[in-house]
Design a protein around this motif. Structure first.
Motif, PDB file in Angstrom:
ATOM      1  N   CYS A  43     -34.835 -72.463   2.234  1.00  0.00           N
ATOM      2  CA  CYS A  43     -34.382 -72.173   1.033  1.00  0.00           C
ATOM      3  C   CYS A  43     -34.278 -70.862   0.924  1.00  0.00           C
ATOM      4  O   CYS A  43     -35.087 -69.887   1.515  1.00  0.00           O
ATOM      5  N   TYR A  44     -33.000 -70.294   0.200  1.00  0.00           N
ATOM      6  CA  TYR A  44     -32.659 -68.860   0.017  1.00  0.00           C
ATOM      7  C   TYR A  44     -32.452 -68.596  -1.527  1.00  0.00           C
ATOM      8  O   TYR A  44     -31.395 -69.391  -1.760  1.00  0.00           O
ATOM      9  N   HIS A  45     -33.193 -67.851  -2.055  1.00  0.00           N
ATOM     10  CA  HIS A  45     -33.148 -67.734  -3.549  1.00  0.00           C
ATOM     11  C   HIS A  45     -32.544 -66.374  -3.930  1.00  0.00           C
ATOM     12  O   HIS A  45     -33.575 -65.516  -3.818  1.00  0.00           O
ATOM     13  N   LEU A  46     -31.483 -66.297  -4.333  1.00  0.00           N
ATOM     14  CA  LEU A  46     -30.675 -64.903  -4.716  1.00  0.00           C
ATOM     15  C   LEU A  46     -30.827 -64.588  -6.353  1.00  0.00           C
ATOM     16  O   LEU A  46     -30.638 -65.691  -7.020  1.00  0.00           O
ATOM     17  N   TRP A  47     -31.016 -63.665  -6.659  1.00  0.00           N
ATOM     18  CA  TRP A  47     -30.891 -63.490  -7.973  1.00  0.00           C
ATOM     19  C   TRP A  47     -30.631 -61.858  -8.439  1.00  0.00           C
ATOM     20  O   TRP A  47     -30.514 -61.130  -7.785  1.00  0.00           O
ATOM     21  N   TRP A  48     -30.016 -61.937  -9.894  1.00  0.00           N
ATOM     22  CA  TRP A  48     -29.593 -60.521 -10.411  1.00  0.00           C
ATOM     23  C   TRP A  48     -29.683 -60.589 -11.969  1.00  0.00           C
ATOM     24  O   TRP A  48     -29.779 -61.855 -12.600  1.00  0.00           O
ATOM     25  N   HIS A  49     -29.252 -59.695 -12.642  1.00  0.00           N
ATOM     26  CA  HIS A  49     -28.821 -59.884 -13.701  1.00  0.00           C
ATOM     27  C   HIS A  49     -27.353 -59.902 -13.999  1.00  0.00           C
ATOM     28  O   HIS A  49     -26.668 -58.889 -13.360  1.00  0.00           O
ATOM     29  N   PRO A  50     -26.763 -60.719 -14.758  1.00  0.00           N
ATOM     30  CA  PRO A  50     -25.195 -60.662 -15.019  1.00  0.00           C
ATOM     31  C   PRO A  50     -24.930 -59.158 -15.554  1.00  0.00           C
ATOM     32  O   PRO A  50     -23.712 -58.749 -15.134  1.00  0.00           O
ATOM     33  N   GLU A  51     -25.737 -58.562 -16.286  1.00  0.00           N
ATOM     34  CA  GLU A  51     -25.393 -57.140 -16.642  1.00  0.00           C
ATOM     35  C   GLU A  51     -25.368 -56.026 -15.458  1.00  0.00           C
ATOM     36  O   GLU A  51     -24.638 -55.138 -15.630  1.00  0.00           O
ATOM     37  N   ASN A  52     -25.781 -56.438 -14.450  1.00  0.00           N
ATOM     38  CA  ASN A  52     -25.756 -55.614 -13.295  1.00  0.00           C
ATOM     39  C   ASN A  52     -24.247 -55.594 -12.794  1.00  0.00           C
ATOM     40  O   ASN A  52     -23.763 -54.444 -12.178  1.00  0.00           O
ATOM     41  N   PHE A  53     -23.484 -56.381 -13.200  1.00  0.00           N
ATOM     42  CA  PHE A  53     -22.191 -56.471 -12.808  1.00  0.00           C
ATOM     43  C   PHE A  53     -21.425 -55.897 -13.756  1.00  0.00           C
ATOM     44  O   PHE A  53     -20.129 -55.556 -13.392  1.00  0.00           O
ATOM     45  N   GLY A  54     -21.776 -55.317 -14.937  1.00  0.00           N
ATOM     46  CA  GLY A  54     -21.082 -54.957 -16.298  1.00  0.00           C
ATOM     47  C   GLY A  54     -20.437 -53.513 -16.050  1.00  0.00           C
ATOM     48  O   GLY A  54     -19.460 -53.125 -16.444  1.00  0.00           O
ATOM     49  N   ASP A  55     -21.094 -52.620 -15.024  1.00  0.00           N
ATOM     50  CA  ASP A  55     -20.465 -51.246 -14.805  1.00  0.00           C
ATOM     51  C   ASP A  55     -19.373 -51.121 -14.271  1.00  0.00           C
ATOM     52  O   ASP A  55     -18.353 -50.518 -14.267  1.00  0.00           O
ATOM     53  N   TYR A  56     -19.245 -51.992 -12.953  1.00  0.00           N
ATOM     54  CA  TYR A  56     -18.066 -52.024 -12.101  1.00  0.00           C
ATOM     55  C   TYR A  56     -17.841 -53.501 -11.968  1.00  0.00           C
ATOM     56  O   TYR A  56     -18.036 -54.324 -10.599  1.00  0.00           O
ATOM     57  N   PRO A  57     -17.264 -54.100 -13.113  1.00  0.00           N
ATOM     58  CA  PRO A  57     -17.025 -55.666 -12.816  1.00  0.00           C
ATOM     59  C   PRO A  57     -16.318 -56.084 -11.678  1.00  0.00           C
ATOM     60  O   PRO A  57     -16.517 -57.273 -11.156  1.00  0.00           O
ATOM     61  N   GLU A  58     -14.867 -55.453 -11.382  1.00  0.00           N
ATOM     62  CA  GLU A  58     -14.311 -56.052 -10.371  1.00  0.00           C
ATOM     63  C   GLU A  58     -14.594 -56.086  -8.863  1.00  0.00           C
ATOM     64  O   GLU A  58     -14.765 -56.970  -8.178  1.00  0.00           O
ATOM     65  N   GLN A  59     -15.423 -54.812  -8.785  1.00  0.00           N
ATOM     66  CA  GLN A  59     -15.906 -54.767  -7.379  1.00  0.00           C
ATOM     67  C   GLN A  59     -17.176 -55.632  -7.175  1.00  0.00           C
ATOM     68  O   GLN A  59     -17.304 -56.308  -6.116  1.00  0.00           O
ATOM     69  N   ASN A  60     -17.969 -56.053  -8.373  1.00  0.00           N
ATOM     70  CA  ASN A  60     -19.366 -56.792  -7.942  1.00  0.00           C
ATOM     71  C   ASN A  60     -18.708 -58.358  -8.041  1.00  0.00           C
ATOM     72  O   ASN A  60     -19.197 -59.067  -7.284  1.00  0.00           O
ATOM     73  N   LEU A  61     -17.436 -58.571  -8.676  1.00  0.00           N
ATOM     74  CA  LEU A  61     -17.037 -59.906  -8.667  1.00  0.00           C
ATOM     75  C   LEU A  61     -16.335 -60.314  -7.368  1.00  0.00           C
ATOM     76  O   LEU A  61     -16.619 -61.394  -6.829  1.00  0.00           O
ATOM     77  N   LYS A  62     -15.730 -59.271  -6.739  1.00  0.00           N
ATOM     78  CA  LYS A  62     -15.404 -59.359  -5.507  1.00  0.00           C
ATOM     79  C   LYS A  62     -16.357 -59.623  -4.393  1.00  0.00           C
ATOM     80  O   LYS A  62     -16.331 -60.592  -3.436  1.00  0.00           O
ATOM     81  N   ASP A  63     -17.583 -58.846  -4.621  1.00  0.00           N
ATOM     82  CA  ASP A  63     -18.566 -59.214  -3.524  1.00  0.00           C
ATOM     83  C   ASP A  63     -19.191 -60.695  -3.939  1.00  0.00           C
ATOM     84  O   ASP A  63     -19.581 -61.278  -2.877  1.00  0.00           O
TER      85      ASP A  63
END
Length: 347
Positions: free
Chosen positions: A274-294
């Motif tokens: 099992c591999y459990h990845l987590w983050w806050h959606p807000e973490n993507f808010g400052d640089y949305p396009e780059q984070n969405l690409k990753d």
């Protein structure tokens, strides 16, 4: 037996940082986050990735008037009042001018329109379970308020993520008694173990950050059989990795942290763990396009590992279905176990 990829997201907007960040300074971040959520949902659907959205219950309200109706009967009485969302709200207001910071019922409703997406709780008020206070019973009232708010969307909340990862085993019974059947626990490394009544030491912060780029602790994936079923307690599903956001100042480490996730995900697929990845959606808010690409890179990697190794994607509620034979509100199905040997169950 196959590997399992789980994503859980801590969706909170300003409720998650009211005690340490300025609301207006985060305006664009929060607006970007709300615009990103439909795009993330489309990506998850495209790659058939199931996700748990651990959402602060206050976001379910449509405005401050409804929030007052939904909030718990007993508020926490922290020794340090700075941690009280209710005190902050009284002092700063929840007017329509700041709707984008506090309320997101449209986004919550959108989550439930996509397959495999689970609505879970991050408590109603971003409740701090390791802060000293004089009304510990307030936690039970908080969970009741979260479940009450979820009735708007006709879905019970069966999974919980403790705010700020303040995992506190003394609250597990209250979780179970209020319908919670799975919680996200911290990674199995000493630098993620919370210390009651203490902040995170500099050394722990250094190791937590460093481990995001190179191995500084144990392997982060784990066998399904290591998850224990305990009477009158939720399942404890350890997190594996905080997916750190992209930042223009850190070009070299941006690549390192993405490679770290990809390598760990592949290891889990190969080892059937099992591999459990987590983050806050807000973490993507400052640089949305780059984070969405990753994020796309990670989801494409999962799709490859699914074909190559048979890896599956589960949200937290699907572990409940698997281990406890309880109906998962995501699928509406009840899974019937054929054996108590978990290693033999996934084919």
């Amino acid at each position: 037996m196959t590997g399992i990829f789980t994503i859980s997201l801590d969706f909170e907007l300003h409720w998650g940082v009211f005690d340490k960040r300025e609301r207006l300074a985060r305006k664009q971040c929060y607006k970007n986050t709300l615009q990103l959520i439909p795009r993330m949902l489309e990506l998850f659907a495209e790659h058939e990735v199931h996700v748990t959205w651990a959402t602060v219950g206050s976001l379910f309200a449509k405005d401050s008037q409804e929030w007052i109706v939904l909030k718990p009967a007993i508020e926490p009485a922290y020794n340090n009042e700075i941690y009280s969302a209710y005190k902050w709200a009284k002092e700063n207001g929840l007017t329509d001018e700041f709707h984008w910071a506090h309320f997101a019922p449209e986004s919550v409703g959108a989550i439930l329109q996509y397959p495999g997406q689970e609505l879970a709780t991050h408590t109603f008020s971003h409740y701090y379970c390791m802060e000293p206070q004089t009304k510990p019973e307030a936690f039970t009232e908080d969970l009741k308020a979260a479940q009450k708010a979820a009735q708007k969307f006709k879905t019970p909340l069966v999974s919980l993520v403790f705010p700020r990862n303040q995992y506190n085993p003394t609250y597990l019974k209250a979780c179970y008694e209020n319908g919670i059947r799975a919680i996200r626990s911290n990674p199995n490394n000493w630098f993620w173990t919370p210390i009651p009544n203490e902040g995170t030491s500099l050394m722990r912060k250094v190791f937590r950050t460093g481990d995001g780029y190179m191995q500084m602790g144990r392997r982060t994936s784990y066998p399904l059989s290591s998850i224990k079923v305990r009477a009158n307690e939720p399942l404890q599903l350890p997190a594996s990795r905080l997916f750190r956001s992209w930042h223009p100042k850190y070009k070299f480490t941006n690549a390192l942290r993405l490679r770290r996730v990809l390598n760990e995900l592949q290891t889990a697929a190969k080892k059937k763990e099992c591999y459990h990845l987590w983050w806050h959606p807000e973490n993507f808010g400052d640089y949305p396009e780059q984070n969405l690409k990753d994020l796309q890179v990670i989801l494409k990697a999962y799709s490859r590992f699914k074909k190559q190794y048979g890896m599956q994607s589960w949200n937290m509620g699907e572990y409940v279905t698997y281990f406890l034979q309880e109906k998962n509100p995501t699928s509406g199905q009840t899974n019937i176990l054929v054996s108590q040997n978990t290693d033999a169950l996934i084919k």
